[in-house]
Design an enzyme around this catalytic site. Sequence first.
Site, PDB file in Angstrom:
ATOM      1  CD  GLU A 129     -67.164 -75.949  -0.534  1.00 21.98           C
ATOM      2  OE1 GLU A 129     -66.468 -75.239  -1.326  1.00 21.98           O
ATOM      3  OE2 GLU A 129     -66.258 -76.942   0.104  1.00 21.98           O
ATOM      4  CE  LYS A 150     -51.998 -68.687  16.131  1.00 15.74           C
ATOM      5  NZ  LYS A 150     -52.831 -69.710  16.706  1.00 15.74           N
ATOM      6  CD1 TRP A 170     -52.881 -66.961  12.460  1.00 15.14           C
ATOM      7  CD2 TRP A 170     -53.362 -64.778  11.834  1.00 15.14           C
ATOM      8  NE1 TRP A 170     -53.509 -66.819  11.281  1.00 15.14           N
ATOM      9  CE2 TRP A 170     -53.892 -65.870  10.679  1.00 15.14           C
ATOM     10  CE3 TRP A 170     -53.171 -63.301  11.380  1.00 15.14           C
ATOM     11  CZ2 TRP A 170     -54.661 -65.270   9.633  1.00 15.14           C
ATOM     12  CZ3 TRP A 170     -53.973 -63.090  10.166  1.00 15.14           C
ATOM     13  CH2 TRP A 170     -54.593 -63.990   9.341  1.00 15.14           C
TER      14      TRP A 170
HETATM   15  P1  ADP Z   1     -60.176 -74.826  -4.094  1.00 14.76           P
HETATM   16  O1  ADP Z   1     -59.631 -73.638  -3.867  1.00 14.76           O
HETATM   17  O2  ADP Z   1     -59.965 -75.837  -3.045  1.00 14.76           O
HETATM   18  O3  ADP Z   1     -59.965 -75.464  -5.472  1.00 14.76           O
HETATM   19  P2  ADP Z   1     -62.574 -73.388  -4.619  1.00 14.76           P
HETATM   20  O4  ADP Z   1     -62.538 -73.167  -5.784  1.00 14.76           O
HETATM   21  O5  ADP Z   1     -64.077 -73.710  -4.113  1.00 14.76           O
HETATM   22  O6  ADP Z   1     -61.852 -74.695  -4.229  1.00 14.76           O
HETATM   23  O7  ADP Z   1     -61.951 -72.309  -3.717  1.00 14.76           O
HETATM   24  C1  ADP Z   1     -62.476 -71.551  -2.738  1.00 14.76           C
HETATM   25  C2  ADP Z   1     -61.596 -70.848  -1.938  1.00 14.76           C
HETATM   26  O8  ADP Z   1     -61.015 -69.848  -2.901  1.00 14.76           O
HETATM   27  C3  ADP Z   1     -62.162 -70.019  -0.982  1.00 14.76           C
HETATM   28  O9  ADP Z   1     -62.441 -70.557   0.152  1.00 14.76           O
HETATM   29  C4  ADP Z   1     -61.030 -69.118  -0.831  1.00 14.76           C
HETATM   30  O10 ADP Z   1     -60.023 -69.485   0.272  1.00 14.76           O
HETATM   31  C5  ADP Z   1     -60.613 -68.924  -2.201  1.00 14.76           C
HETATM   32  N1  ADP Z   1     -60.931 -67.541  -2.550  1.00 14.76           N
HETATM   33  C6  ADP Z   1     -61.878 -67.451  -3.607  1.00 14.76           C
HETATM   34  N2  ADP Z   1     -61.860 -66.197  -4.157  1.00 14.76           N
HETATM   35  C7  ADP Z   1     -61.019 -65.508  -3.633  1.00 14.76           C
HETATM   36  C8  ADP Z   1     -60.590 -64.073  -3.486  1.00 14.76           C
HETATM   37  N3  ADP Z   1     -61.258 -63.472  -4.259  1.00 14.76           N
HETATM   38  N4  ADP Z   1     -59.707 -63.705  -2.599  1.00 14.76           N
HETATM   39  C9  ADP Z   1     -59.036 -64.795  -1.832  1.00 14.76           C
HETATM   40  N5  ADP Z   1     -59.447 -66.001  -1.883  1.00 14.76           N
HETATM   41  C10 ADP Z   1     -60.411 -66.372  -2.594  1.00 14.76           C
END
Ligand code: ADP
Length: 543
Positions: free
Chosen positions: A332, A441, A446
Amino acid sequence: MLLGRMMNFPLTVTHFLRRAKDYFPGSEIVSRATDKSLHRSTYSAFYGRACRLANALKKLGVKQGDRVATLCWNHQPHLEAYFGVPAMGAVVHTLNLRLHPSEIGYIANHAEDKVVIVDRSLLPLFEKFAETVRSIEKVIVVGDPHSQAPVSGAYLDYETLLAAEPDTFDFPNLDENAAAMICYTSGTTGNPKGVVYSHRSTVLHALVASLPDELGVRQADTVLPVVPMFHAAAWGLPYMAVGAGAKIVFPGPHLDPASLLDLMAAEKATIAGGVPTIWIGILALLDKDPKKWDLSSIRAMVIGGSAAPATMIEGFQTRHGLEVLHAWGMTETNPLGTVARVKHHLTKLSAEDQLRVRATQGYAAPFVEVRHTDDSGNVLPWNGESMGELEVRGPWVAASYFGGEGSDKFTADGWFKTGDVVTIDKEGYVKITDRAKDVIKSGGEWISSVALENALMSHPAVLEAAVFAAKHAKWDERPVAAIVLKEGQTATKEDLTTHIESRFAKFWLPEDYVFLNQIPRTSTGKFLKSKLRDEHGEILLKK
Ligand code: ADP
């Protein structure tokens, strides 16, 4: 108001494409095929082929706004679609080849794809869902050195189509707000949702993400997108590379650690980007055989998509002299949101404290604004402690989904709710403690799975760790850690708890461990915690 008197020049992908031809005709594009042979080309040839593709699509009846899907690995024809399709005014829709065929079919139907460009090696996959997609009119097949026979029947051959067309195209003047690409979220939280990038968002994202304090892409670079081109536009790396005039190296389907290291060394990559699971494997192989690959050309290994463990960042740096750049983003957000660069005044900190900064998700890129809110929507302070849901806004953040689904992700005052639970410190560094759907949780308290995973992965015998919520009769949920040990190494449950217990309150420590050969992954290579919960979520109830 006095209006500025500057030209209202549209920000379009077409400009990058023209620039590639005019300024960097000799810049190289290398693609590795399924048989591992390397195919070399130049920006000049790429420009001509993108024009040929635009001509061919026009002849096939593709009009402005029509969706042209790709079902491809990372290679040059995919890059031609990245540019040729939007520049002619149509919309490139990257299908995720790792999804279940029925999901790909759902997505192709939802986007109403008219033409599909598909790798020959992926035809068996395509044929599993093709009939369910009513909108598809033409299928173009990209060749494969493994099976040279010309495509038959209803399929069109990519090279034959291109060969019949001129290598120039009269590109239309586009509105910068016109759609350029559609990318679907992977649907780990409900049905996949379509994010529609505009020319403007794509261009602004590429320009800002190329800044030295962001990913820092320059003309002299050799960019190797390990991240698939169907995953959030390969993080925009193809647009950044072409915008800068850099050499690009596409890995094709071979994404195992040894094949990637071979390619990085042979082509002298300077920037490579991929998800942590890829780099965990690469680090393990480098540790085993540190001298085999000369990686001295590497300037930055961009890691994002899920949290890069601090021990991995440190391991690359101290044992192999390799710089990890940790970044956060989402489909997004086009996708770059934050980058973990150490601000200048923080370079005075000890190496350990700097590592802590580099292991955060970083601070927001220019024009990305962040805040975090509690359950009632109150904006929380940047104190490094208050935890809340991360919200973002900016010119390359989605304002809505294609088809209007998921409207609850957008706040009334214009922010996008990420579903990530974070703290933000006084410097603006964002730290993800969990995705909302993976939160644990325990007795109303948490527990951060990400913090536990980082600690567990610092044990020398642990290759991968994923902590998930298991049901518990008394505490509702308790953390359980899925562990993959390094080849030939051993560690007991007690060893692991002893290793991490000084760092956490007692109730945070995993209630149990499961030892696996591999942690299940999502279609984009992240740990699939929902599957861990499905398969092992009840182990504590059975005790
Ligand atoms: P999906 O994970 O549903 O395939 P995306 O590739 O758009 O979709 O993922 C976005 C999500 O990935 C973020 O909302 C976050 O939770 C996670 N994410 C992305 N980069 C990082 C990061 N550097 N550290 C932790 N989580 C990350």
